[in-house]
Enzyme design. Sequence first.
Site, PDB file in Angstrom:
ATOM      1  CG  ASN A 130      -1.809   1.118   1.402  1.00 28.42           C
ATOM      2  OD1 ASN A 130      -1.794   2.033   0.578  1.00 28.42           O
ATOM      3  ND2 ASN A 130      -2.611   1.112   2.449  1.00 28.42           N
TER       4      ASN A 130
ATOM      5  NE  ARG B 279      -6.197   1.699   0.062  1.00 28.84           N
ATOM      6  CZ  ARG B 279      -6.567   2.056   1.264  1.00 28.84           C
ATOM      7  NH1 ARG B 279      -5.778   1.844   2.276  1.00 28.84           N
ATOM      8  NH2 ARG B 279      -7.721   2.614   1.451  1.00 28.84           N
TER       9      ARG B 279
ATOM     10  CG  HIS C 117     -12.453   4.876   2.873  1.00 27.79           C
ATOM     11  ND1 HIS C 117     -13.045   6.029   3.343  1.00 27.79           N
ATOM     12  CD2 HIS C 117     -11.122   5.034   3.083  1.00 27.79           C
ATOM     13  CE1 HIS C 117     -12.119   6.861   3.806  1.00 27.79           C
ATOM     14  NE2 HIS C 117     -10.950   6.277   3.657  1.00 27.79           N
TER      15      HIS C 117
ATOM     16  NE  ARG D  49      -8.241  13.682   2.981  1.00 24.15           N
ATOM     17  CZ  ARG D  49      -8.357  12.365   2.767  1.00 24.15           C
ATOM     18  NH1 ARG D  49      -9.192  11.920   1.847  1.00 24.15           N
ATOM     19  NH2 ARG D  49      -7.661  11.497   3.458  1.00 24.15           N
TER      20      ARG D  49
ATOM     21  CD  GLU E  78      -8.591   0.034   4.401  1.00 17.81           C
ATOM     22  OE1 GLU E  78      -7.846   0.243   5.388  1.00 17.81           O
ATOM     23  OE2 GLU E  78      -9.027   0.940   3.691  1.00 17.81           O
TER      24      GLU E  78
END
Length: 397
Positions: A9, A93, A181, A241, A379
């Site tokens: 990742n 990923r 996600h 964010r 994940e």
Amino acid sequence: MTDSILVLNAGSSSIKFQLFAVEGRELQRRLKGQIEGIGAQPHFTAKDADGALLIEQSYAPDEVADVPSAMAILNRWLEERLAGARPIAVGHRVVHGGPSFDTPVLVDDAVLSELENYVPLAPLHQPNNLAPIKAIRERWPGMPQVACFDTAFHRGHGELADRFAIPEALYQEGVRRYGFHGLSYEYIAQALPQVAPEVADGRVIVAHLGSGASLCALKAGRSLDSTMGFTALDGLPMGTRPGALDSGVVLYLIGHKGMDAAELEHLLYHGSGLKGLSGVSNDVRDLLASEAPGAKLALDYFAYRTAKEMGALASVLGGLDAIVFTAGIGENAPEIRESICERMAWLGITLDEAANAEGATRISRGDSRPLVLVIPTDEERMIAEHTLDCTELREAG
Ligand code: ADP
């Protein structure tokens, strides 16, 4: 030596990795680590399955200046660690699978060039995600590699959820509400039948609340809608964010403040959200510990906006059977879960305070409908599972 799957990742300044042993149809996590601070203060750490430290090493910035040089260090270390045995496949990923990829895919030349086409859709992430794929192709030619997308799980969204109200030509060139996600939501959807079978076929909102945060509306384990859109800027406020922002604000910043694209990008990706609101930190742990008025405002705002978006997704689902909290904040911050659930009490939710405080799997009271659950996401395991399936290396059970 047991067969293993490597999961990578890669971000702008780090490569996180995990190694899973393939034991029949099962995957056992063996190693977990990262090279952080690439190009600035490179630092390599790895731990075994019991959490024992296997390596901790710092490098000069020019020794690990970019993702390929970090990959070279990681590959050498892995080959040593595995006594020369290579993994049987590598799973990655990849943030963007564009409009076409709705499942993970075995990477070949055609796939790689298609994924390069999506760089403009995710300029900050996609090039970093693709760099290790190329590095592995050079070092281990012929190694099966699988790209697993953050967008894929959402590609089944209906047309209404997939669009913005902008001219059709922009939709056709790829300006769509992709959602992200997806690997986390897919993992939760797969876990639900074991964890809470009575709601697995029902209407569930999953709240992935980490430094990036979004919600997903699941119906019978399939994604109907999500709060993230064309980029990972939409929806909930996050660490740095803003989440959904009136596009008129961006026009104002350009027209009246003279901001250019780079300044806007910095403000929207790094200077807003909990950090911008609080003036204290982007980290919920710091905000919970702080006496500053901005810290309370930021946490209240986060819960307010999350509950507001949950209301919208409950409407998409036509009701609600369960809420699942996951990721850094969702798994570890009972105060935030409580604050969100209080705002959702109108739906019949009541929290079991003790279960919430201790982070139990079921944190709603027995008579509460919807249920409220906490399920740790994974994940990397999802990527390893996909990698095995895509390469058909899984032994028949
Ligand atoms: P990512 O993988 O996107 O970096 P995570 O899912 O690991 O993010 O979430 C990181 C965030 O989770 C941190 O910034 C912090 O706000 C929050 N977090 C982690 N641990 C705790 C904790 N014990 N209490 C409250 N918040 C926490």
